[in-house]
Design a protein around this motif. Structure first.
Motif, short mmCIF file in Angstrom:
data_model
loop_
_atom_site.label_atom_id
_atom_site.label_comp_id
_atom_site.label_asym_id
_atom_site.label_seq_id
_atom_site.Cartn_x
_atom_site.Cartn_y
_atom_site.Cartn_z
N THR A 135 0.84 -1.19 0.00
CA THR A 135 0.00 0.00 0.00
C THR A 135 0.88 1.25 0.00
O THR A 135 2.10 1.16 0.14
N SER A 232 -5.32 2.86 -1.85
CA SER A 232 -3.87 2.86 -2.09
C SER A 232 -3.28 1.46 -2.13
O SER A 232 -2.06 1.32 -2.16
N ILE A 233 -4.10 0.41 -2.12
CA ILE A 233 -3.58 -0.94 -2.18
C ILE A 233 -3.03 -1.20 -3.58
O ILE A 233 -3.73 -1.05 -4.58
#
Length: 265
Positions: A135, A232-233
């Motif tokens: 992430t 945001s992964i």
């Protein structure tokens, strides 16, 4: 020089209701515990700690001062975890957290939150399909730093009295230091037991979290895009496939949670 029987350190800013005794219930643990107590009863929790101090005030300014005073020996640890005191976890979970952190050569990480945890960012809840997810965002609730990442980020701790905004800048500071490997570790979920905000905020009402975050974002030239944290992964390290009944139970729980959200609107 302080002797370090383990390579990992947990630094806890603890109030009267701290849950840390769950963390050390098993005496065979692979981490040391430094309790920095911020309450009003001198000596409270001291018997539980490998290292102890009494320091009133907010979490991150207190940690910044603690690191300044004890830098000579804290810098000797391979990894340091800074959890909030309202996280429920057992000794084995924390040992595995450090083990996954080392095995995947991460610089910055956090344990996933259990699915029933109150949270701000739903993407930080456990994904049962994953061991960990790479992430670009780690929350201030429970960040785990490598030695190099702590060196790169520690000066920032005193820049936000409330802690808000720090999690936006840590990935940038790590990148500037040439460090990589940021992840949410799904294999070691912890349960957040209280709604966001808590005793530290109640005891330090002068804190202005939104102003702190805005100031940091401006100072570091960041655009505050909440989607950066929410989506945001970048990559999932998959776990072994779940049995059919476990997968069915997982999706039924998600569906039930969604129904409750819709009913509450």
């Amino acid at each position: 020089m302080i002797e370090r029987p383990t390579r990992q350190l947990v630094v806890l800013r603890a109030g009267d209701g701290s849950l840390h005794r769950e963390w050390i219930a098993d005496a065979r643990r692979d981490f040391d515990l430094f309790i920095s107590y911020y309450g009003d009863t001198p000596g409270r929790h001291q018997a539980d700690a490998d290292f102890y101090e009494h320091r009133p005030g907010a979490k991150w300014p207190g940690i910044a001062a603690l690191l300044d005073e004890h830098d000579d020996w804290i810098d000797g640890y391979d990894a340091v975890w800074f959890p909030d005191d309202d996280l429920s976890a057992n000794t084995g979970t924390i040992d595995r957290l450090f083990a996954f952190f080392r095995a995947h050569e991460l610089c910055l990480a956090q344990p996933a939150l259990t699915r029933d945890s109150p949270c701000t960012w739903h993407t930080l809840r456990q994904d049962p399909r994953a061991l960990l997810r790479h992430t670009g965002f780690i929350e201030v609730m429970a960040p785990l730093f490598s030695r190099a990442a702590l060196r790169a980020c520690r000066a920032s701790f005193k820049e936000s009295p409330s802690g808000w905004g720090l999690d936006w800048i840590w990935p940038r500071l790590c990148a500037q230091a040439g460090l990589s490997g940021i992840a949410v570790i799904d294999a070691t979920p912890v349960r957040h037991t209280r709604p966001p905000g808590g005793e530290l905020y109640r005891r330090n009402r002068e804190l202005d979290p939104r102003a702190d975050a805005a100031r940091l974002i401006a100072r570091y030239g960041l655009a505050e895009v909440r989607a950066v944290a929410k989506y945001s992964i970048t990559r999932r390290v998959a776990a072994l496939p779940l049995p059919v009944h476990r997968r069915l139970l997982y999706w039924l729980k998600r569906l039930n949670g969604r129904r409750k959200q819709l009913a509450a609107r």
